[in-house]
Design a protein around this motif. Structure first.
Motif, PDB file in Angstrom:
ATOM      1  N   UNK A 130       0.853  -1.188   0.000  1.00 60.57           N
ATOM      2  CA  UNK A 130       0.000   0.000   0.000  1.00 60.57           C
ATOM      3  C   UNK A 130       0.884   1.231   0.000  1.00 60.57           C
ATOM      4  N   UNK A 131       0.526   2.174  -0.847  1.00 64.43           N
ATOM      5  CA  UNK A 131       1.240   3.430  -0.968  1.00 64.43           C
ATOM      6  C   UNK A 131       0.228   4.561  -0.845  1.00 64.43           C
ATOM      7  N   UNK A 132       0.722   5.756  -0.587  1.00 65.72           N
ATOM      8  CA  UNK A 132      -0.173   6.895  -0.555  1.00 65.72           C
ATOM      9  C   UNK A 132       0.537   8.127  -1.089  1.00 65.72           C
ATOM     10  N   UNK A 133      -0.282   9.015  -1.638  1.00 63.68           N
ATOM     11  CA  UNK A 133       0.253  10.245  -2.210  1.00 63.68           C
ATOM     12  C   UNK A 133      -0.680  11.391  -1.876  1.00 63.68           C
ATOM     13  N   UNK A 134      -0.158  12.334  -1.126  1.00 61.61           N
ATOM     14  CA  UNK A 134      -0.903  13.554  -0.819  1.00 61.61           C
ATOM     15  C   UNK A 134      -0.593  14.588  -1.894  1.00 61.61           C
ATOM     16  N   UNK A 135      -1.462  15.572  -2.079  1.00 62.90           N
ATOM     17  CA  UNK A 135      -1.220  16.595  -3.110  1.00 62.90           C
ATOM     18  C   UNK A 135       0.123  17.275  -2.927  1.00 62.90           C
ATOM     19  N   UNK A 136       0.879  17.371  -4.019  1.00 68.30           N
ATOM     20  CA  UNK A 136       2.155  18.064  -3.985  1.00 68.30           C
ATOM     21  C   UNK A 136       3.289  17.290  -3.364  1.00 68.30           C
ATOM     22  N   UNK A 184      -6.777   7.450  13.011  1.00 63.83           N
ATOM     23  CA  UNK A 184      -6.317   8.185  11.846  1.00 63.83           C
ATOM     24  C   UNK A 184      -6.094   9.649  12.164  1.00 63.83           C
ATOM     25  N   UNK A 185      -5.152  10.240  11.409  1.00 62.67           N
ATOM     26  CA  UNK A 185      -4.758  11.624  11.594  1.00 62.67           C
ATOM     27  C   UNK A 185      -4.964  12.393  10.297  1.00 62.67           C
ATOM     28  N   UNK A 186      -5.132  13.704  10.383  1.00 60.84           N
ATOM     29  CA  UNK A 186      -5.285  14.491   9.151  1.00 60.84           C
ATOM     30  C   UNK A 186      -4.136  14.267   8.162  1.00 60.84           C
ATOM     31  N   UNK A 187      -2.953  14.013   8.664  1.00 58.88           N
ATOM     32  CA  UNK A 187      -1.817  13.791   7.766  1.00 58.88           C
ATOM     33  C   UNK A 187      -1.885  12.451   7.040  1.00 58.88           C
ATOM     34  N   UNK A 188      -2.848  11.619   7.365  1.00 51.77           N
ATOM     35  CA  UNK A 188      -3.076  10.385   6.604  1.00 51.77           C
ATOM     36  C   UNK A 188      -3.884  10.643   5.329  1.00 51.77           C
ATOM     37  N   UNK A 189      -4.355  11.856   5.167  1.00 51.48           N
ATOM     38  CA  UNK A 189      -5.128  12.199   3.974  1.00 51.48           C
ATOM     39  C   UNK A 189      -4.275  12.060   2.723  1.00 51.48           C
ATOM     40  N   UNK A 190      -4.753  11.272   1.779  1.00 52.93           N
ATOM     41  CA  UNK A 190      -3.997  11.007   0.556  1.00 52.93           C
ATOM     42  C   UNK A 190      -4.826  10.107  -0.355  1.00 52.93           C
ATOM     43  N   UNK A 191      -4.343   9.942  -1.566  1.00 50.21           N
ATOM     44  CA  UNK A 191      -4.842   8.870  -2.420  1.00 50.21           C
ATOM     45  C   UNK A 191      -4.019   7.632  -2.093  1.00 50.21           C
ATOM     46  N   UNK A 192      -4.713   6.547  -1.801  1.00 50.59           N
ATOM     47  CA  UNK A 192      -4.048   5.307  -1.431  1.00 50.59           C
ATOM     48  C   UNK A 192      -4.091   4.339  -2.614  1.00 50.59           C
ATOM     49  N   UNK A 193      -2.945   3.757  -2.890  1.00 46.94           N
ATOM     50  CA  UNK A 193      -2.799   2.822  -3.987  1.00 46.94           C
ATOM     51  C   UNK A 193      -2.331   1.471  -3.463  1.00 46.94           C
ATOM     52  N   UNK A 252      -9.066  12.613   6.025  1.00 42.36           N
ATOM     53  CA  UNK A 252      -9.248  12.633   7.473  1.00 42.36           C
ATOM     54  C   UNK A 252      -9.438  14.078   7.904  1.00 42.36           C
ATOM     55  N   UNK A 253     -10.580  14.361   8.465  1.00 36.39           N
ATOM     56  CA  UNK A 253     -10.875  15.724   8.895  1.00 36.39           C
ATOM     57  C   UNK A 253     -10.454  15.919  10.356  1.00 36.39           C
ATOM     58  N   UNK A 254     -10.047  17.134  10.651  1.00 39.59           N
ATOM     59  CA  UNK A 254      -9.585  17.429  12.026  1.00 39.59           C
ATOM     60  C   UNK A 254     -10.719  17.910  12.907  1.00 39.59           C
TER      61      UNK A 254
END
Length: 127
Positions: A35-41, A85-94, A125-127
């Motif tokens: 599993x991988x993840x990519x947040x914007x930017x 979960x934390x807001x920093x977990x927000x990403x597209x998960x692959x 993930x919303x804060x």
């Protein structure tokens, strides 16, 4: 080979989600699913992976103790249970497949080790 992710969505901080990766068309035995993840930017980062042959699991430091990877080999399905979960977990998960898993030489959470990729699922993930 096809990998399909599901289970993404919106969750509040402290909540849980379970992602599912269903694999089809795969004929190799000694493969791993990651599993991988990519947040914007940002670059795409490895989160966790599991070996099909012996069930060994690997985690990025950022998710240890919160995320759990598991598999159902009969169903060719891999799960990523995400807790606390934390807001920093927000990403597209692959999810991705490494057709010849060699943990003694591969970067097990490096995307270059994986040949096949799913289309991704959004986790927010919303804060």
């Amino acid at each position: 080979v096809q990998l399909v992710e599901s289970g993404g969505g919106l969750v509040q901080a402290g909540g849980s989600l379970r992602l599912t990766c269903t694999v089809s068309g795969f004929t190799f035995d000694d493969y791993a699913i990651g599993w991988f993840r990519q947040a914007p930017g940002t670059e795409r980062d490895g989160v966790s992976c599991i070996s099909r042959s012996d069930g060994s699991t690997y985690y990025a430091d950022s998710v240890k103790g919160r995320f759990t990877i598991s598999s159902d080999n009969a169903k060719k399905t891999v799960y990523l249970q995400m807790n606390n979960m934390k807001p920093e977990d927000t990403a597209v998960y692959y999810c991705a497949a490494d057709e010849l898993f060699q943990p003694w030489s591969d970067n097990v959470l490096g995307e270059d080790s994986y040949e096949y990729w799913g289309q991704g699922t959004q986790v927010t993930v919303s804060s």
